[in-house]
Design an enzyme around this catalytic site. Sequence first.
Site, PDB file in Angstrom:
ATOM      1  N   ARG A 121       2.127   3.094  -2.281  1.00 42.56           N
ATOM      2  CA  ARG A 121       3.071   2.002  -2.556  1.00 42.56           C
ATOM      3  C   ARG A 121       2.790   1.299  -3.874  1.00 42.56           C
ATOM      4  NH1 ARG A 121       1.381  -3.165   1.148  1.00 42.56           N
ATOM      5  NH2 ARG A 121      -0.858  -2.869   1.133  1.00 42.56           N
ATOM      6  N   CYS A 172      -1.650  -5.424  12.674  1.00 41.16           N
ATOM      7  CA  CYS A 172      -1.867  -6.233  11.478  1.00 41.16           C
ATOM      8  C   CYS A 172      -1.294  -5.472  10.291  1.00 41.16           C
ATOM      9  CB  CYS A 172      -3.350  -6.528  11.257  1.00 41.16           C
ATOM     10  SG  CYS A 172      -4.407  -5.065  11.236  1.00 41.16           S
ATOM     11  N   ARG A 228     -13.692  -6.405  11.713  1.00 41.36           N
ATOM     12  CA  ARG A 228     -13.679  -4.976  11.397  1.00 41.36           C
ATOM     13  C   ARG A 228     -15.012  -4.609  10.752  1.00 41.36           C
ATOM     14  NH1 ARG A 228      -9.125  -3.172   7.317  1.00 41.36           N
ATOM     15  NH2 ARG A 228     -10.542  -4.190   5.845  1.00 41.36           N
ATOM     16  N   ARG A 255     -11.991  -9.102   7.552  1.00 40.73           N
ATOM     17  CA  ARG A 255     -12.479  -8.017   6.701  1.00 40.73           C
ATOM     18  C   ARG A 255     -13.913  -8.318   6.277  1.00 40.73           C
ATOM     19  NH1 ARG A 255      -7.449  -9.759   4.818  1.00 40.73           N
ATOM     20  NH2 ARG A 255      -5.728  -8.260   5.093  1.00 40.73           N
ATOM     21  N   GLU A 275      -4.635   3.907  12.272  1.00 38.98           N
ATOM     22  CA  GLU A 275      -4.067   3.978  10.918  1.00 38.98           C
ATOM     23  C   GLU A 275      -4.005   5.411  10.400  1.00 38.98           C
ATOM     24  OE1 GLU A 275      -6.563   1.563   8.391  1.00 38.98           O
ATOM     25  OE2 GLU A 275      -8.330   2.040   9.586  1.00 38.98           O
ATOM     26  N   HIS A 295      -5.442 -12.235  -7.072  1.00 37.78           N
ATOM     27  CA  HIS A 295      -5.748 -13.608  -6.669  1.00 37.78           C
ATOM     28  C   HIS A 295      -4.658 -14.562  -7.154  1.00 37.78           C
ATOM     29  CE1 HIS A 295     -10.090 -12.726  -5.613  1.00 37.78           C
ATOM     30  NE2 HIS A 295      -9.654 -13.465  -4.626  1.00 37.78           N
ATOM     31  N   ASN A 299      -0.077  -1.004   7.374  1.00 41.19           N
ATOM     32  CA  ASN A 299       0.007  -0.667   5.944  1.00 41.19           C
ATOM     33  C   ASN A 299      -0.446   0.763   5.675  1.00 41.19           C
ATOM     34  OD1 ASN A 299       0.805  -3.286   5.638  1.00 41.19           O
ATOM     35  ND2 ASN A 299      -0.972  -3.954   4.480  1.00 41.19           N
ATOM     36  N   ASP A 300      -1.671   1.086   6.107  1.00 43.93           N
ATOM     37  CA  ASP A 300      -2.186   2.437   5.877  1.00 43.93           C
ATOM     38  C   ASP A 300      -1.433   3.465   6.702  1.00 43.93           C
ATOM     39  OD1 ASP A 300      -4.018   2.085   3.883  1.00 43.93           O
ATOM     40  OD2 ASP A 300      -5.716   1.744   5.215  1.00 43.93           O
TER      41      ASP A 300
END
Length: 758
Positions: free
Chosen positions: A641, A678, A504, A468, A607, A361, A630-631
């Site tokens: 990563r 995304c 999602r 999300r 993904e 955060h 990303n995935d």
Amino acid sequence: MLTILRRIVLEFSQASELDQALLRLVSQVKSALNTQCCTVYLADHQKQHFILMASNGLAENAFGRTSVGFTEGLVGLVGQREEPINIANAQQHPDFIHAPEVEEENFKAFLGTPIIHQRKVLGILTVQQEKSRVFTEMEEAFLVTLSAQLATALASVEAQGMIELNHNAQGIGKNISGIGGAPGIAIGEMVVVHPKTDLANITIEKAEKIEPQLIIFQDAISQTVSELTQMSEKLKAIISDNSLDIFDVYKHLLGSDSFKSEVIEKIDNGFNAESALKLVVDSYVLQFEALDDEYLRERAYDIKDLGNRLLNNIKNIKQDEQLLPNKFILVAEDVSATMLAEYQHLGLQGIVSITGSNNSHTAILAKALNIPAIMGVDYLTIRQLHKKKAILDGYGCQLYVTPSQALIKEYRHILAAESALNAQVKEVEHLPATTIDGFCVSLLINAGLSAGFEYSQNVGADGVGLYRTEIPFMNRSCFPSESEQTALYRDVLASFKGKPVTMRTLDVGGDKSLPYFPIIEANPFLGWRGIRITLDHPEIFLVQIRAMMKANHGIGNLAIMLPMISSISEVDEAIRLINQAYFELSTELFCHEDEPLIRPKVGVMIEVPGIIFQLEDLANKVDFFSVGSNDLTQYLLAVDRNNSRVANLYDFYHPAVLRSLYYIAQKSQGQNMPISICGELANEPTGALLLIAMGYKNLSMSAHSLAKVKWVIRHVEHDQLKQILDHVLTLTHTSDVHSFMHEQLVQLGLGDFVHARL
């Protein structure tokens, strides 16, 4: 031997002074191998030579004075070949160099091994003996194993600045690497801040009377809530997006019955307020730290931050006023979101946090405030940084300690160029994302921390490409009800009425465990997660789908996306349940409505690499594809990563990743299938240009990246991008892709953009 190895490495790692640690090291190795000499050389990469730092057997007056070039002598040969060299008579070897000052004339047998950390030779460890002989396999294996274990400890020492190699005694130009927290550049004096109190230092104690402890705890709750409210209100004058949600999350946790009741229960059992708080916070932290999902694991830092803030108020400790420079870089073991809020108006230019990642955060808030940040700086001893001048490069994830004047001048030039470009970027926020030759792109945002989308709308987002839904499931003690989910989703959909919102379905599992639904697996990233868990629990899936459809009634901008799809059968089963929910609602709730219930479009996230080869089959089942870059990158390259040892291998510009993305785009176009993407690649202007050339017309990204991506799109021609892509797809090395794209941006007339590294 194993016990000896462990003891040598442990003692070296715990030493406070390098010189003494090295001297003890060579003595221990000499004794362990029963040889007559052990020596350690450290690499000076600036001067390209190894310096003799310590020895038990060679002349002491040569320590720190004798050097061997990287291409000279047997020591240089060990470094060049990056492997052990075992010679019966070193003096007869053609690479042997006689150095009278070290007094090694009597030694013949030579064994040297390189000390290597992440492909970088840090030093050479040697043993020698007067008798001409080849060291045994056991002796060689011992030295190789020891060198490998010492590498990490020596890398830590190097990063802490304990290695001072003559020419660089002041650390001029020394750079330290970290993880990107927020982009940008900061120049200023470093201010190291230590917490006034820390739950980790609290000793568990009992209290004589319960009632006073309950009052102390309740007062601390009230005081902390008040502080968080003041911080949030102060920041709202600067930013108005969902970056501030952390303060609402904190206040929600303080107001939740579960957290307070757990602490009160401990107090009722006889513990004082401090001990009760520590016991409860520690239990929460352990739960989060055990998770494999990096984003959720970061929540442990939030819990610690909140716990320490409560502890401050329990102990009634007031923050001392500090004399701060006009412009400074804040450095701390853990720079929390609340710490950032406290210092942001006092001349704060950047932050360096020893712990944390780009999902913290703190990083999220730093991006919103445009404060450069680097996180997770390995091995750094922060006490050495206080009041030193530094350059923080949030783009390259580098911290330059006591930089040269030439480097400062270079970065000031970059800051000036960046400032000029920021003004230009601001001008295009509300203009369409259209190339010079008229090719239109839809720029969407990734969201899910709250329903507050004002900032996203202000930057000209065309909708929500990824919402999300799992976040609301996490800040609770049980699954949210259908009515609770409906209210939340309706707020989200209404915020973007007239624009698409893709939600999602619940994406939790072994790596995103809910506190009330724990899952323990050996390999959670390849385990029970995403669509797998919700299909196994249709009662959870159906409630969520019904809530989405009810929320969408009368608005009509919802699309549903299924995560972690790896087979067609999963899609079939999910669609069956979606249809079931649709027909149930059509008859149950809306049979008397004039406006019929809309069945939303359904898509899948691409993904899992295996599903790439079933795109044609998928196209007959769903309405759209969305690539989770990303995935997909992580799975394609088999790289975590967030693992510092291999994070450098995780790169969106890897040829295999780019070719896979191009293949997906081509297959989708062949099936007339709408496709979006995304992930971090779409956040980067360079990545966005390549994606557009591939055929991706819908890019979903962070709200803070949207304006600069739009600015770049408006300064290029689509036909030029396709030519650039054709060449990129022929490249075989990631570094070649980076270099070529850098050159192309310059040729496209975006040289200032490259220089400012927006």
